[in-house]
Each structure stands twice: as C-alpha cells, then as structure tokens.
Motif scaffolding. Structure first.
Motif, PDB file in Angstrom:
ATOM      1  N   LYS A 114       0.829  -1.213   0.000  1.00 23.33           N
ATOM      2  CA  LYS A 114       0.000   0.000   0.000  1.00 23.33           C
ATOM      3  C   LYS A 114       0.862   1.261   0.000  1.00 23.33           C
ATOM      4  N   VAL A 115       1.932   1.248   0.794  1.00 25.09           N
ATOM      5  CA  VAL A 115       2.832   2.405   0.839  1.00 25.09           C
ATOM      6  C   VAL A 115       3.507   2.588  -0.522  1.00 25.09           C
ATOM      7  N   ALA A 116       3.966   1.495  -1.128  1.00 26.94           N
ATOM      8  CA  ALA A 116       4.613   1.575  -2.444  1.00 26.94           C
ATOM      9  C   ALA A 116       3.639   2.091  -3.498  1.00 26.94           C
ATOM     10  N   THR A 117       2.381   1.685  -3.409  1.00 28.20           N
ATOM     11  CA  THR A 117       1.356   2.193  -4.336  1.00 28.20           C
ATOM     12  C   THR A 117       1.184   3.692  -4.143  1.00 28.20           C
ATOM     13  N   PHE A 118       1.143   4.143  -2.898  1.00 27.58           N
ATOM     14  CA  PHE A 118       1.051   5.567  -2.597  1.00 27.58           C
ATOM     15  C   PHE A 118       2.257   6.325  -3.167  1.00 27.58           C
ATOM     16  N   MET A 128      10.312  -9.936   8.770  1.00 24.78           N
ATOM     17  CA  MET A 128       9.505  -8.735   8.513  1.00 24.78           C
ATOM     18  C   MET A 128      10.112  -7.865   7.408  1.00 24.78           C
ATOM     19  N   MET A 129      11.432  -7.811   7.365  1.00 24.03           N
ATOM     20  CA  MET A 129      12.088  -6.984   6.349  1.00 24.03           C
ATOM     21  C   MET A 129      11.864  -7.576   4.958  1.00 24.03           C
ATOM     22  N   GLU A 130      11.943  -8.890   4.849  1.00 31.58           N
ATOM     23  CA  GLU A 130      11.666  -9.552   3.574  1.00 31.58           C
ATOM     24  C   GLU A 130      10.211  -9.322   3.173  1.00 31.58           C
ATOM     25  N   ALA A 131       9.315  -9.367   4.159  1.00 34.57           N
ATOM     26  CA  ALA A 131       7.898  -9.134   3.887  1.00 34.57           C
ATOM     27  C   ALA A 131       7.679  -7.726   3.312  1.00 34.57           C
ATOM     28  N   ALA A 132       8.345  -6.732   3.891  1.00 37.95           N
ATOM     29  CA  ALA A 132       8.213  -5.356   3.391  1.00 37.95           C
ATOM     30  C   ALA A 132       8.789  -5.229   1.984  1.00 37.95           C
ATOM     31  N   ASN A 133       9.961  -5.821   1.754  1.00 38.59           N
ATOM     32  CA  ASN A 133      10.541  -5.768   0.410  1.00 38.59           C
ATOM     33  C   ASN A 133       9.635  -6.458  -0.601  1.00 38.59           C
ATOM     34  N   GLN A 134       9.049  -7.560  -0.213  1.00 36.68           N
ATOM     35  CA  GLN A 134       8.156  -8.277  -1.120  1.00 36.68           C
ATOM     36  C   GLN A 134       6.941  -7.426  -1.475  1.00 36.68           C
ATOM     37  N   GLY A 135       6.339  -6.775  -0.484  1.00 36.91           N
ATOM     38  CA  GLY A 135       5.181  -5.922  -0.741  1.00 36.91           C
ATOM     39  C   GLY A 135       5.522  -4.775  -1.676  1.00 36.91           C
ATOM     40  N   ALA A 136       6.670  -4.144  -1.467  1.00 35.65           N
ATOM     41  CA  ALA A 136       7.099  -3.038  -2.330  1.00 35.65           C
ATOM     42  C   ALA A 136       7.426  -3.544  -3.733  1.00 35.65           C
ATOM     43  N   TYR A 137       8.095  -4.672  -3.808  1.00 33.98           N
ATOM     44  CA  TYR A 137       8.526  -5.239  -5.095  1.00 33.98           C
ATOM     45  C   TYR A 137       7.329  -5.579  -5.978  1.00 33.98           C
ATOM     46  N   SER A 196      11.852  -1.208  -3.939  1.00 35.45           N
ATOM     47  CA  SER A 196      12.275  -2.126  -2.888  1.00 35.45           C
ATOM     48  C   SER A 196      13.784  -2.041  -2.684  1.00 35.45           C
ATOM     49  N   ILE A 197      14.186  -1.558  -1.507  1.00 33.24           N
ATOM     50  CA  ILE A 197      15.610  -1.365  -1.211  1.00 33.24           C
ATOM     51  C   ILE A 197      15.943  -2.099   0.091  1.00 33.24           C
ATOM     52  N   GLY A 198      16.912  -2.997   0.040  1.00 29.57           N
ATOM     53  CA  GLY A 198      17.344  -3.721   1.241  1.00 29.57           C
ATOM     54  C   GLY A 198      18.792  -3.390   1.547  1.00 29.57           C
ATOM     55  N   MET A 199      19.050  -2.951   2.757  1.00 26.74           N
ATOM     56  CA  MET A 199      20.414  -2.672   3.210  1.00 26.74           C
ATOM     57  C   MET A 199      20.842  -3.813   4.112  1.00 26.74           C
ATOM     58  N   GLY A 200      21.819  -4.561   3.686  1.00 28.99           N
ATOM     59  CA  GLY A 200      22.203  -5.730   4.453  1.00 28.99           C
ATOM     60  C   GLY A 200      23.555  -5.596   5.119  1.00 28.99           C
TER      61      GLY A 200
END
Length: 162
Positions: A108-112, A131-140, A147-151
């Motif tokens: 939803k945030v990525a759509t916004f 949770m971080m993977e879940a957020a990246n998946q939703g954005a992707y 979708s940006i992941g800092m590892g």
C-alpha cells in the motif's frame, strides 16, 4: 654515490614502494580498519541511491525470525519430524499474522509512492529475512525499483532477502 657528507642512494637500492593502505587487503580486513569499511559502505550506498535517483525512504524494520503462516507450519512440521524441541519456535507463531500484514502495508505504501511527487522515495529495510523480507516483497510487487534492502554480514544469517 657520495657527494661531500651527503650520500645519494639510487632508487634500486631503496627497495619496493610500500602498499598504499587503501590497496592493502590485510589492513582493510583488519579490526583497525573497521571504521573505514563502514564509511565505504555508507558512501557506496549513498552513491547508488543518488544514481537511482532515490532522495528519500520509508523505513521498515522488524524481526528477522517471522515467517508466513505456510512457512511457519512447514518449519514446525520439519522440526517435529526431526524430533527437535519446538518450545521456543512455537512462541514465534504470533508473528505470522504481522508478517503478512507487513507485506500488505508495504504494498500500500509503495502504491502511494507511485504518485509523481513521491517518485524519488523508496521502501527501505534491513535487507534480512522475516519482517524486512515481507516489506521488500510488498514493495517489489508494486514496483521493483521501490524495494531497497540494506544488508550487513552476520554469522547466523545466510544471505540477504531475495
């Protein structure tokens, strides 16, 4: 050659030039150079963000131990079949609901963020599982470039999230 009291030494007699610290893998891998490595990670990331025209982020952080319900049930069955103690693992079941909600929220945030005035804003996570993977998946799912992941490298984490 001796000239008065001064001795001139030819370049061949001096020996090889020392390795520059920034080209010395032994030094760069040492504990003493840790701050340099951290600074390099920050600068290189800033350069990538600039190149990708990312000027801002919405940050998601959360447990690396969360799973979807299906993932949790599979792991639980594997542990039971192997005769492993599931006492601690059972205590993570509550996170399944939130894991799935994080994927939905990030979507939803990525759509916004698809609005023209937010084109240069991405979804940022710690890059790990859970949770971080879940957020990246939703954005992707909305826009892969959001979708940006800092590892970071941790001995108990096999890799960054997909």
């Amino acid at each position: 050659t001796t000239l008065g009291k001064t001795t001139l030494v030819s370049m061949a007699e001096l020996g090889p030039k020392p390795i520059k610290a920034y080209k010395n893998p032994d030094f760069l891998g040492s504990r003493q150079a840790r701050t340099i490595r951290v600074l390099c990670e920050m600068q290189e990331t800033a350069q990538r963000m600039t190149t990708s025209e990312i000027e801002g982020t919405v940050l998601f952080f959360g447990s690396a131990r969360s799973r979807t319900t299906a993932q949790w049930e599979t792991k639980f069955a594997e542990m039971k079949a192997a005769g492993e103690d599931t006492t601690r693992f059972v205590k993570t079941k509550f996170m399944c609901e939130y894991h799935e909600k994080i994927t939905q929220l990030a979507s939803k945030v990525a759509t916004f963020l698809e609005q023209p005035k937010f084109q240069k804003v991405g979804i940022l996570t710690g890059g790990g599982p859970g949770m971080m993977e879940a957020a990246n998946q939703g954005a992707y799912q909305v826009n892969p470039s959001k979708s940006i992941g800092m590892g970071i490298s941790l001995p108990f984490e096999p890799s960054l999230n997909p």
